[in-house]
Design a protein around this motif. Structure first.
Motif, PDB file in Angstrom:
ATOM      1  N   UNK A   1      -2.955  34.632  43.713  1.00  6.47           N
ATOM      2  CA  UNK A   1      -2.193  34.459  42.477  1.00  6.47           C
ATOM      3  C   UNK A   1      -2.225  35.726  41.630  1.00  6.47           C
ATOM      4  N   UNK A   2      -3.396  36.328  41.496  1.00  4.76           N
ATOM      5  CA  UNK A   2      -3.526  37.554  40.709  1.00  4.76           C
ATOM      6  C   UNK A   2      -2.696  38.691  41.309  1.00  4.76           C
ATOM      7  N   UNK A   3      -2.728  38.811  42.623  1.00  6.43           N
ATOM      8  CA  UNK A   3      -1.923  39.841  43.279  1.00  6.43           C
ATOM      9  C   UNK A   3      -0.435  39.564  43.102  1.00  6.43           C
ATOM     10  N   UNK A   4      -0.058  38.277  43.166  1.00  7.76           N
ATOM     11  CA  UNK A   4       1.356  37.909  43.024  1.00  7.76           C
ATOM     12  C   UNK A   4       1.888  38.205  41.626  1.00  7.76           C
ATOM     13  N   UNK A   5       1.045  38.097  40.628  1.00 11.04           N
ATOM     14  CA  UNK A   5       1.475  38.418  39.271  1.00 11.04           C
ATOM     15  C   UNK A   5       1.856  39.884  39.137  1.00 11.04           C
ATOM     16  N   UNK A   6       1.297  40.728  40.007  1.00 12.93           N
ATOM     17  CA  UNK A   6       1.614  42.157  39.999  1.00 12.93           C
ATOM     18  C   UNK A   6       2.752  42.508  40.949  1.00 12.93           C
ATOM     19  N   UNK A   7       2.812  41.818  42.096  1.00 12.27           N
ATOM     20  CA  UNK A   7       3.708  42.254  43.160  1.00 12.27           C
ATOM     21  C   UNK A   7       4.788  41.233  43.542  1.00 12.27           C
ATOM     22  N   UNK A   8       4.671  39.992  43.082  1.00 16.30           N
ATOM     23  CA  UNK A   8       5.650  38.959  43.441  1.00 16.30           C
ATOM     24  C   UNK A   8       5.112  38.008  44.493  1.00 16.30           C
ATOM     25  N   UNK A   9       5.547  36.751  44.417  1.00 14.94           N
ATOM     26  CA  UNK A   9       5.008  35.701  45.293  1.00 14.94           C
ATOM     27  C   UNK A   9       5.237  35.968  46.776  1.00 14.94           C
ATOM     28  N   UNK A  10       6.404  36.531  47.124  1.00 11.16           N
ATOM     29  CA  UNK A  10       6.713  36.788  48.529  1.00 11.16           C
ATOM     30  C   UNK A  10       6.061  38.058  49.041  1.00 11.16           C
ATOM     31  N   UNK A  11       5.447  38.810  48.159  1.00  6.79           N
ATOM     32  CA  UNK A  11       4.835  40.081  48.530  1.00  6.79           C
ATOM     33  C   UNK A  11       3.317  40.008  48.618  1.00  6.79           C
ATOM     34  N   UNK A  12       2.800  38.797  48.716  1.00  5.32           N
ATOM     35  CA  UNK A  12       1.361  38.575  48.900  1.00  5.32           C
ATOM     36  C   UNK A  12       1.187  37.581  50.039  1.00  5.32           C
ATOM     37  N   UNK A  13       0.319  37.906  50.984  1.00  2.00           N
ATOM     38  CA  UNK A  13       0.108  37.002  52.118  1.00  2.00           C
ATOM     39  C   UNK A  13      -1.331  37.063  52.594  1.00  2.00           C
ATOM     40  N   UNK A  14      -1.694  36.021  53.312  1.00  2.00           N
ATOM     41  CA  UNK A  14      -2.991  35.933  53.974  1.00  2.00           C
ATOM     42  C   UNK A  14      -2.754  35.990  55.475  1.00  2.00           C
TER      43      UNK A  14
ATOM     44  N   UNK B   1       2.220  28.914  49.672  1.00  2.00           N
ATOM     45  CA  UNK B   1       1.082  28.155  49.153  1.00  2.00           C
ATOM     46  C   UNK B   1       1.460  27.469  47.844  1.00  2.00           C
ATOM     47  N   UNK B   2       2.171  28.181  46.970  1.00  3.15           N
ATOM     48  CA  UNK B   2       2.580  27.614  45.684  1.00  3.15           C
ATOM     49  C   UNK B   2       3.467  26.390  45.859  1.00  3.15           C
ATOM     50  N   UNK B   3       4.241  26.356  46.941  1.00  2.00           N
ATOM     51  CA  UNK B   3       5.207  25.277  47.152  1.00  2.00           C
ATOM     52  C   UNK B   3       4.606  24.048  47.827  1.00  2.00           C
ATOM     53  N   UNK B   4       3.335  24.094  48.176  1.00  3.52           N
ATOM     54  CA  UNK B   4       2.713  22.989  48.923  1.00  3.52           C
ATOM     55  C   UNK B   4       2.621  21.735  48.052  1.00  3.52           C
ATOM     56  N   UNK B   5       2.964  20.603  48.638  1.00  2.00           N
ATOM     57  CA  UNK B   5       2.703  19.303  48.026  1.00  2.00           C
ATOM     58  C   UNK B   5       1.329  18.859  48.511  1.00  2.00           C
ATOM     59  N   UNK B   6       0.314  19.031  47.673  1.00  2.00           N
ATOM     60  CA  UNK B   6      -1.047  18.740  48.095  1.00  2.00           C
ATOM     61  C   UNK B   6      -1.317  17.247  48.213  1.00  2.00           C
ATOM     62  N   UNK B   7      -0.377  16.432  47.749  1.00  2.00           N
ATOM     63  CA  UNK B   7      -0.504  14.986  47.920  1.00  2.00           C
ATOM     64  C   UNK B   7       0.093  14.507  49.246  1.00  2.00           C
TER      65      UNK B   7
ATOM     66  N   UNK C   1      -0.067  33.882  59.576  1.00  2.00           N
ATOM     67  CA  UNK C   1      -0.080  34.356  58.190  1.00  2.00           C
ATOM     68  C   UNK C   1       0.687  33.376  57.303  1.00  2.00           C
ATOM     69  N   UNK C   2       0.403  33.439  56.008  1.00  2.00           N
ATOM     70  CA  UNK C   2       1.079  32.582  55.034  1.00  2.00           C
ATOM     71  C   UNK C   2       1.204  33.344  53.722  1.00  2.00           C
ATOM     72  N   UNK C   3       2.352  33.212  53.051  1.00  2.00           N
ATOM     73  CA  UNK C   3       2.572  33.915  51.791  1.00  2.00           C
ATOM     74  C   UNK C   3       2.120  33.062  50.607  1.00  2.00           C
TER      75      UNK C   3
END
Length: 206
Positions: free
Chosen positions: A187-200, A97-103, A91-93
């Motif tokens: 992202x949409x779920x995180x706007x409601x519940x917080x970044x650490x409260x959404x995961x795949x 994902x937001x903190x990933x350096x895609x470069x 799983x990943x929160x």
């Protein structure tokens, strides 16, 4: 035999003034249609990691606090196919994902040589190959022999250019590719519940 991905998006929220619990939000297949992209699998979860990335979230297992829907689905699959029917559950929160350096580049060159053909508009990539009989005969490899090639090494065999290359995370998980609907939903779920409260939560089968 190929490898496929399955999974769910979850969010964590309070339940009647009690401790927060996880709820199921979306099935992964409804967002990315379970596309078989091994570069993305390796980059994100360390599965079929031919491109040699440092995986973002590999081998974490099934979360003990998973939502009732996801737990029931996972138990059903275990009953149907046994514990060997799927693998690499993790799983990943959204915070991760937001903190990933895609470069960020992979840790070493792709274990598959990248193949190109010359066209009227220049070189065009036609695929990746971990084994090519034509290439092997040209460079003197034995049947089934695999070597690591230095970054940037190139060979022209017939009308094909073979190149050893290191790819970046954004090459594996592209800005317009199959993972973008997943990120948008998280992202949409995180706007409601917080970044650490959404995961795949995901798992794989062969």
């Amino acid at each position: 035999m190929g490898t496929d991905i399955s999974g769910f998006l979850e969010y964590r929220a309070p339940q009647d003034d009690q401790e927060s619990i996880w709820y199921s939000a979306h099935g992964l297949s409804s967002l990315n249609d379970s596309v078989r992209n091994y570069d993305a699998f390796g980059c994100l979860f360390g599965v079929r990691n031919y491109a040699n990335f440092r995986p973002l979230a590999a081998g974490r297992g099934f979360p003990a606090d998973a939502s009732a829907t996801v737990s029931a689905r996972f138990s059903q699959l275990t009953e149907w196919y046994g514990e060997d029917g799927f693998h690499s559950t993790t799983w990943i929160t959204w915070a991760e994902v937001k903190a990933v350096d895609w470069n960020e580049p992979a840790e070493k060159p792709d274990s598959r040589l990248h193949e190109y053909r010359q066209t009227s508009s220049g070189l065009r990539m036609t695929g990746k190959s971990s084994w090519s009989r034509v290439f092997a005969e040209a460079v003197g490899l034995k049947a089934g022999e695999v070597r690591e090639w230095a970054e940037g090494s190139e060979w022209v065999v017939g009308d094909t250019l073979y190149r050893s290359a290191t790819i970046r995370r954004r090459d594996a998980v592209t800005e317009t590719g199959e993972w973008q609907p997943v990120w948008e939903a998280m992202k949409e779920l995180a706007e409601l519940h917080g970044d650490d409260n959404v995961r795949l939560v995901v798992w794989f089968d062969d």
